[in-house]
Scaffold this active site. Structure first.
Site, PDB file in Angstrom:
ATOM      1  N   HIS A   1      22.776  -2.923 -26.680  1.00 58.07           N
ATOM      2  CA  HIS A   1      22.663  -1.542 -26.192  1.00 58.07           C
ATOM      3  C   HIS A   1      22.868  -1.391 -24.688  1.00 58.07           C
ATOM      4  CE1 HIS A   1      21.134  -0.178 -30.108  1.00 58.07           C
ATOM      5  NE2 HIS A   1      20.417  -1.301 -30.127  1.00 58.07           N
TER       6      HIS A   1
ATOM      7  N   SER B   1       0.819  -1.204   0.000  1.00 56.16           N
ATOM      8  CA  SER B   1       0.000   0.000   0.000  1.00 56.16           C
ATOM      9  C   SER B   1       0.861   1.265   0.000  1.00 56.16           C
ATOM     10  CB  SER B   1      -0.954  -0.031   1.201  1.00 56.16           C
ATOM     11  OG  SER B   1      -1.904   1.000   1.122  1.00 56.16           O
TER      12      SER B   1
ATOM     13  N   ASP C   1      -9.698  -4.641  -4.667  1.00 54.86           N
ATOM     14  CA  ASP C   1      -9.166  -3.574  -3.816  1.00 54.86           C
ATOM     15  C   ASP C   1     -10.183  -2.449  -3.668  1.00 54.86           C
ATOM     16  OD1 ASP C   1      -7.549  -1.458  -2.673  1.00 54.86           O
ATOM     17  OD2 ASP C   1      -5.822  -2.640  -3.283  1.00 54.86           O
TER      18      ASP C   1
END
Length: 558
Positions: free
Chosen positions: A507, A355, A430
């Site tokens: 890269h 959270s 949630d």
């Protein structure tokens, strides 16, 4: 007489822990003033048993403390009422001050009676002897004996100082007493000349924002810092500490942050076990009403990891108030403690947050880029949308300004500064970090955290086609629907891995990557879905449901 005074002024003793045989001092160690003998579980009960005088005096003082806390929180309303009734005149205030002085003298007398009760108790006398010896000489033996007691943490000696690492003393780039570095929000009105007149015009809004943040705002954002809530949770917190110390062999420590706040921590060392994950340290960052005693620390513990839990400033044994700067200062000293005192390398440290703990977790990841991984459970990208959700729409400007200036939890911005492995855990039911209703999974701010992370790391892949297909995947209401979307676009995981590994070999690992620049739309969709699935896992639960150990998995990396 000196011992009696120590008992009067000494801290409250809550519990005497059971001491394991392997931790007891050898019988050959002589008893000295700086090495006293701690009690064994065979001689005394593990719960401290105060005598009647101490017990009743403690009850009176605790009740007075609760009344004081209630008076403090209700003081603005009480002041307004007394003013309207005309009770704030000098003729009324003087007698009231006499009553208050008499009450304080009575409470001082009660405290003295409590001290006498402690003085007559051999358990408390032995405890206060060990405490005084530890303050005089913080030897390992004295600390070991003091760790057998659970008492008011304000009297616990400091175990680690933020300036203790030698590199901090020699470097000018480290944190100062003003605090560690934070990412500051951009001005709300860019391009406007910051003249004296403009400053004067902004002053009323700035004062209002300051007052809101330091009164209602901070307590709404971090209810765990409210004294009355901590008082109600005290028995549960004491039980949680006892479990960590007695069953998990946890070691409590007090850390001093650069702002002067004292941070309460608990360390469970699993490096001596046969489990390989015990070599890794999980630093746990709790939620806005979470404490390490009963919080998310249980998940990595059950999974077999070494664990370091800590309480927010103003929570339980930690001092201060939980504003973003203080939070970051606390997290900084916790990480320094893990590296320089506990002996873990950054590559062996995992940051795990639940959270609102995502703020300190992402700050640590940004500030210590060599940490092994970051796991964010039920977290969000930015506080402003969630703050607007619970406040009236007419307060939008005030809420936005207050959050940006004083409570700026910019998780996504900080997370994008970290280059290592990240795992986001989204709770499908949630009710806290959704901006509409729990059933509307697309309003879960964990989605925005994922999208901002992927858009920063893989901007070419997360162009129009990739962004659209990831949104479709995030909108899926079940695992079956997720799999259907994944198979509809025929995601070839081996191909995705080969593309990413080839790019990394050519890269390097630093983000952002330009992979996908010369790729077809279907290829970008496949890569986008593949990356989204690797960075976010769903957990079918509400916000406060404990995460099972089997769901605690290490993030994906190439």
């Amino acid at each position: 007489m000196a011992k009696l005074l120590s008992c009067v002024l000494g801290p409250r003793l809550y519990k005497i822990y059971r001491e394991r045989d392997s931790e007891r001092a050898p019988a050959s160690v002589p008893e000295t003033p700086t090495a006293v003998t701690a009690p064994h579980s065979s001689s005394w009960d593990t719960y401290y048993q105060p005598r009647a005088l101490e017990k009743h005096a403690d009850s009176i003082l605790a009740l007075a403390s609760v009344f004081w806390s209630i008076s403090y929180y209700s003081s603005p309303f009480a002041f307004f009422y007394l003013y309207r009734k005309g009770y704030l005149s000098l003729s009324k205030v003087v007698p009231f001050s006499h009553y208050a002085g008499t009450l304080l003298l009575l409470l001082a007398g009660v405290a003295c009676l409590r001290g006498i009760g402690r003085w007559t108790n051999p358990q408390y006398r032995q405890f206060i002897t060990i405490l005084e010896a530890t303050h005089r000489n913080q030897s390992s033996e004295n600390k070991r004996q003091l760790a057998n007691y659970n008492f008011d943490f304000r009297s616990w000696p400091v175990d680690f100082h933020w300036e203790e690492p030698s590199s901090r003393k020699e470097s000018r780039g480290g944190p100062s007493r003003r605090g560690v570095a934070l990412l500051r929000p951009e001005p709300l009105h860019r391009g406007t000349a910051d003249t004296l007149l403009n400053r004067v015009k902004k002053l009323p809004c700035q004062i209002t924002s300051y007052l809101v943040a330091h009164t209602l705002g901070r307590r709404m954002l971090y209810p765990g810092s409210v004294y009355l809530l901590q008082k109600a949770l005290m028995p549960v917190l004491l039980q949680g500490q006892a479990r960590l110390v007695e069953e998990c062999n946890g070691r409590r420590a007090k850390l001093l942050a650069c702002d002067g706040n004292e941070i309460d921590t608990m360390f469970v060392d699993r490096r001596g076990t046969a489990q390989p994950q015990g070599q890794k340290l999980v630093i746990c960052c709790e939620g806005n009403a979470g404490f390490y005693e009963v919080g998310c620390i249980s998940t990595p513990l059950e999974a077999g990891y070494s664990v370091l839990g800590w309480n927010h400033p103003g929570f339980a044994g930690s001092t201060g108030v939980p504003f973003p700067q203080n939070e970051a200062n606390a997290m900084d000293v916790v990480v320094q403690f893990a590296i320089h005192r506990l002996g873990f390398q950054p590559q062996d440290i995992i940051i795990y947050a639940w959270s609102i703990g995502g703020f300190t977790a992402t700050w640590a990841a940004m500030s210590y880029p060599d940490v092994s991984a970051v796991i964010l459970d039920a977290s969000f990208d930015d506080l402003v949308p969630l703050a607007l959700k619970v406040m009236p729409d007419s307060w939008r400007g005030l809420v936005t300004r207050t959050v940006r200036q004083h409570l700026n939890l910019n998780n996504a911005e900080q997370l994008c500064r970290y280059l290592g492995p990240v795992l986001l855990i989204r709770r499908t039911k949630d009710e806290i970090i959704t901006t509409t209703v729990p059933e509307d999974i697309m309003s879960n701010r964990g989605n925005d955290l994922l999208l901002k992370l992927l858009q920063h790391r893989y901007p070419r892949v997360m162009a129009e086609e990739g962004l659209q297909v990831v949104r479709q995947w995030l909108e899926a209401s079940s695992q079956l629907e997720e799999a259907s979307i994944y198979s509809r676009w025929e995601v070839e995981e081996d191909w995705c891995l080969s593309v990413l590994r080839s790019y990394q070999a050519e890269h390097g690992p630093d983000f952002p990557w330009s992979v996908g620049e010369d790729m077809s739309a279907d290829g970008r969709r496949q890569l986008a879905l593949f990356l989204a699935r690797k960075h976010l896992h769903n957990f079918e639960a509400t916000h406060c449901t404990p995460l099972p150990a089997q769901n605690f998995q290490m993030p994906w990396h190439l």
